[in-house]
Design a protein around this motif. Structure first.
Motif, PDB file in Angstrom:
ATOM      1  N   GLY A   3     -11.245  -1.249   6.090  1.00  0.00           N
ATOM      2  CA  GLY A   3     -10.489  -1.240   4.851  1.00  0.00           C
ATOM      3  C   GLY A   3     -10.624   0.040   4.047  1.00  0.00           C
ATOM      4  O   GLY A   3     -10.148   0.118   2.912  1.00  0.00           O
ATOM      5  N   THR A   4     -11.263   1.052   4.616  1.00  0.00           N
ATOM      6  CA  THR A   4     -11.442   2.327   3.920  1.00  0.00           C
ATOM      7  C   THR A   4     -10.137   3.119   3.931  1.00  0.00           C
ATOM      8  O   THR A   4      -9.491   3.256   4.982  1.00  0.00           O
ATOM      9  CB  THR A   4     -12.548   3.163   4.592  1.00  0.00           C
ATOM     10  OG1 THR A   4     -13.767   2.414   4.575  1.00  0.00           O
ATOM     11  CG2 THR A   4     -12.744   4.483   3.869  1.00  0.00           C
ATOM     12  N   LEU A   5      -9.777   3.638   2.769  1.00  0.00           N
ATOM     13  CA  LEU A   5      -8.532   4.392   2.655  1.00  0.00           C
ATOM     14  C   LEU A   5      -8.645   5.716   3.403  1.00  0.00           C
ATOM     15  O   LEU A   5      -9.583   6.483   3.196  1.00  0.00           O
ATOM     16  CB  LEU A   5      -8.216   4.648   1.184  1.00  0.00           C
ATOM     17  CG  LEU A   5      -6.939   5.436   0.887  1.00  0.00           C
ATOM     18  CD1 LEU A   5      -5.710   4.632   1.308  1.00  0.00           C
ATOM     19  CD2 LEU A   5      -6.848   5.786  -0.601  1.00  0.00           C
ATOM     20  N   LEU A   6      -7.679   5.968   4.284  1.00  0.00           N
ATOM     21  CA  LEU A   6      -7.608   7.233   5.011  1.00  0.00           C
ATOM     22  C   LEU A   6      -6.599   8.184   4.380  1.00  0.00           C
ATOM     23  O   LEU A   6      -6.840   9.393   4.314  1.00  0.00           O
ATOM     24  CB  LEU A   6      -7.219   6.981   6.476  1.00  0.00           C
ATOM     25  CG  LEU A   6      -8.163   6.080   7.275  1.00  0.00           C
ATOM     26  CD1 LEU A   6      -7.559   5.767   8.639  1.00  0.00           C
ATOM     27  CD2 LEU A   6      -9.513   6.755   7.433  1.00  0.00           C
TER      28      LEU A   6
ATOM     29  N   ASP B 182       7.590   4.386  -3.329  1.00  0.00           N
ATOM     30  CA  ASP B 182       7.220   3.237  -2.497  1.00  0.00           C
ATOM     31  C   ASP B 182       5.933   3.616  -1.759  1.00  0.00           C
ATOM     32  O   ASP B 182       5.943   4.483  -0.875  1.00  0.00           O
ATOM     33  CB  ASP B 182       8.348   2.946  -1.513  1.00  0.00           C
ATOM     34  CG  ASP B 182       8.125   1.656  -0.747  1.00  0.00           C
ATOM     35  OD1 ASP B 182       7.115   0.987  -0.990  1.00  0.00           O
ATOM     36  OD2 ASP B 182       8.970   1.331   0.119  1.00  0.00           O
ATOM     37  N   VAL B 183       4.815   2.974  -2.118  1.00  0.00           N
ATOM     38  CA  VAL B 183       3.493   3.429  -1.696  1.00  0.00           C
ATOM     39  C   VAL B 183       2.940   2.574  -0.554  1.00  0.00           C
ATOM     40  O   VAL B 183       3.040   1.352  -0.574  1.00  0.00           O
ATOM     41  CB  VAL B 183       2.505   3.397  -2.882  1.00  0.00           C
ATOM     42  CG1 VAL B 183       1.130   3.888  -2.450  1.00  0.00           C
ATOM     43  CG2 VAL B 183       3.038   4.238  -4.031  1.00  0.00           C
ATOM     44  N   ARG B 184       2.346   3.252   0.430  1.00  0.00           N
ATOM     45  CA  ARG B 184       1.630   2.592   1.529  1.00  0.00           C
ATOM     46  C   ARG B 184       0.232   3.192   1.627  1.00  0.00           C
ATOM     47  O   ARG B 184       0.071   4.411   1.546  1.00  0.00           O
ATOM     48  CB  ARG B 184       2.347   2.813   2.872  1.00  0.00           C
ATOM     49  CG  ARG B 184       3.789   2.324   2.912  1.00  0.00           C
ATOM     50  CD  ARG B 184       3.842   0.788   3.022  1.00  0.00           C
ATOM     51  NE  ARG B 184       5.200   0.340   3.314  1.00  0.00           N
ATOM     52  CZ  ARG B 184       6.135   0.140   2.412  1.00  0.00           C
ATOM     53  NH1 ARG B 184       5.855   0.391   1.135  1.00  0.00           N
ATOM     54  NH2 ARG B 184       7.337  -0.287   2.745  1.00  0.00           N
ATOM     55  N   HIS B 185      -0.767   2.342   1.838  1.00  0.00           N
ATOM     56  CA  HIS B 185      -2.133   2.805   2.073  1.00  0.00           C
ATOM     57  C   HIS B 185      -2.452   2.679   3.551  1.00  0.00           C
ATOM     58  O   HIS B 185      -2.306   1.599   4.147  1.00  0.00           O
ATOM     59  CB  HIS B 185      -3.138   2.002   1.247  1.00  0.00           C
ATOM     60  CG  HIS B 185      -3.226   2.458  -0.169  1.00  0.00           C
ATOM     61  ND1 HIS B 185      -4.154   1.957  -1.063  1.00  0.00           N
ATOM     62  CD2 HIS B 185      -2.506   3.396  -0.859  1.00  0.00           C
ATOM     63  CE1 HIS B 185      -3.993   2.564  -2.239  1.00  0.00           C
ATOM     64  NE2 HIS B 185      -3.004   3.425  -2.134  1.00  0.00           N
ATOM     65  N   LEU B 186      -2.920   3.774   4.146  1.00  0.00           N
ATOM     66  CA  LEU B 186      -3.342   3.773   5.541  1.00  0.00           C
ATOM     67  C   LEU B 186      -4.851   3.562   5.542  1.00  0.00           C
ATOM     68  O   LEU B 186      -5.603   4.402   5.033  1.00  0.00           O
ATOM     69  CB  LEU B 186      -2.988   5.097   6.206  1.00  0.00           C
ATOM     70  CG  LEU B 186      -1.553   5.631   5.997  1.00  0.00           C
ATOM     71  CD1 LEU B 186      -1.345   6.923   6.783  1.00  0.00           C
ATOM     72  CD2 LEU B 186      -0.523   4.584   6.391  1.00  0.00           C
TER      73      LEU B 186
END
Length: 499
Positions: free
Chosen positions: A128-131, A119-123
């Protein structure tokens, strides 16, 4: 074609509470739900788990955005380099070569299968830049050998985005800890699977503390053997400085076998030493070329533009690139050769059943001190001989021989340091200063030889060879400066001689 990715991640134990809200942690402006991925990975190893023992993981994975073959090398806690190649039915040769020094003739077999619902989450930040990517993995592990045990668990994984600041992971961990989430006790999914599916806790044996002279010598040799195995894939990947470090490990091992002949029977160790000398020579082809190219390039860059006449930069760059490309290709062949793999087997066998002599059972003080003293005495004779010679080819050769003996004395002192402490450590530092000085002198000798060759080629091509002459003169000055400093340095070493 293989790709390499630096992976910086942290793993955490997970319970039914799931992933806490990470909005507001550092620069996190939003947490984006990226859905669930079904991952199916089969991990390969030898039947005696040689890769796992070295903290290497080799897998074939389907599902997700990076399906393919993955080989992971540990770099630091929580940091690994991942080598990726496309999906194939068998282990790709690019991957197989990187584990050959450990696997050798042993078959790689499917060892564990891991199926994960991720189960994936993008921070992401305000732009909107991926951290980082945070995921909750529901894992099912199945051992594919023996009795085929199974295990299940859930874990949280946080992986830093490419180019991200590792300090961000500290901020995330602080929030996770406040929510009751704790770091995983296993360094990887594979390590946890191997432990839980084996039906028993996996414990690494604690190394015993060296007490005898033999213990100390063997401990130093094991360190060098391990360095060879660790550096083999780095050399194949052309990682900067890896050839140099592997060559040093080879020389340290060979010097130890020669210096401590009162501890180890040379009737048994001499053949191993011969093969280590061969390997050091092969590594030297690439390393010497690398050092020489860097030296000449730096010297050329330091020249005032008015003194650089003709296409010197282009000729030097072409010379270095052509020579080094050929050298590295040759070295890769050496590492794939039967002779090299046999050397590794022989080295392992020597450490497993060492040919110890009576002195090996004695306390290290007298035994190791005597061995180092003998090397130091031989070095002293060589340095005095060189200083008595007039400048020229004979002195250059004598200084080169002294440099090799100084390295051997340095390695002997290194091996003795755990037992003898500060005196051996001080001698190691003195020998390092001496080898640095003599090494600069020898590099100047080789640089002048190369400059003569390049100058002749340039002249034959109708090019202006003036710059080569300027560089040659500067190298002569560097050699003279080293020779001028040597008597003072040697006197200082002699006045503080150890033992």
């Amino acid at each position: 074609m293989a790709d390499t990715k630096r992976e910086i991640e942290r793993k955490y134990e997970s319970d039914d509470s799931g992933l806490p809200d990470l909005t507001g942690v550092g620069k996190v402006a939003a947490v984006l739900d990226k859905g669930t991925a079904e991952l199916d990975a089969t991990y390969y190893d030898t039947v005696d788990e040689r890769l796992a023992a070295a903290s290497l993981t080799l897998r074939r994975r389907t599902g997700g955005a990076d399906a393919g073959w993955h080989l992971k090398f540990p770099v630091a806690p929580g940091v690994r380099d991942e080598i990726r190649t496309p999906l194939a039915d068998t282990v790709p040769e690019e991957i197989a070569a990187l584990v050959r020094s450990r696997v050798r003739d042993t078959e790689l077999i499917p060892l564990v299968r891991l199926r994960s619902a991720r189960d994936v989450r993008h921070l992401v930040d305000a732009d909107g830049t991926l951290l980082a990517e945070a995921s909750i993995d529901d894992v099912t592990a199945e051992r594919l050998t023996g009795k085929g045990g199974t295990a299940q668990w859930t874990e949280i994984e946080v992986e830093l985005a490419d180019g991200g600041d590792p300090a961000f992971l500290d901020q995330v961990e602080k929030r996770l800890r406040r929510a009751g989430v704790r770091p995983s006790t296993s360094p990887s999914k594979l390590a946890r699977a191997l432990e839980q599916t084996a039906g028993r806790r996996r414990r690494k044996p604690k190394p015993s503390k060296p007490t005898t002279a033999g213990d100390h010598v063997l401990a130093y040799l094991r360190t060098q053997r391990d360095a060879l195995l660790d550096l083999d894939p780095a050399v194949r990947r052309d990682v900067p400085d890896s050839v140099h470090r592997m060559r040093v490990a080879t020389r340290r091992a060979r010097s130890t076998l020669r210096t401590f002949r009162a501890v180890l029977d040379r009737a048994v160790t001499d053949p191993v030493g011969t093969e280590l000398k061969w390997l050091a020579g092969e590594l030297g082809i690439d390393r010497d070329q690398e050092v020489l190219t860097e030296r000449l390039t730096a010297a050329l860059d330091a020249l005032p533009p008015a003194l650089v006449t003709g296409p010197v930069q282009d000729r030097l760059a072409t010379w270095g690139r052509t020579r080094r490309s050929g050298a590295h290709g040759h070295l890769t062949g050496v590492l794939d050769s039967r002779r090299y793999l046999t050397l590794l087997d022989t080295f392992d066998a020597l450490l497993a059943d060492p040919p110890l002599r009576k002195a090996a059972d004695r306390k290290p003080d007298k035994v190791l001190t005597k061995a180092v003293h003998q090397d130091l005495a031989r070095l002293s004779a060589l340095v005095e001989q060189a200083l008595d010679l007039p400048p020229g080819a004979d002195r250059d050769l004598a200084l080169h021989e002294a440099r090799k003996k100084a390295k051997r004395t340095r390695y002997a002192a290194e091996a003795a340091t755990p037992a003898l402490g500060t005196p051996a450590r001080s001698l190691t530092a003195s020998m390092k200063s001496l080898t640095t000085l003599l090494g600069d002198h020898q590099d100047s000798v080789m640089a002048r030889h190369t400059l003569r060759e390049l100058s002749a080629v340039a002249h034959a091509a109708g090019e202006n060879a003036f710059a080569y002459g300027v560089l040659y003169g500067r190298e002569e000055q560097r050699a003279t400066a080293a020779e001028t400093r040597l008597p003072g340095l040697w006197k200082k070493i002699g006045s503080g001689a150890w033992g």
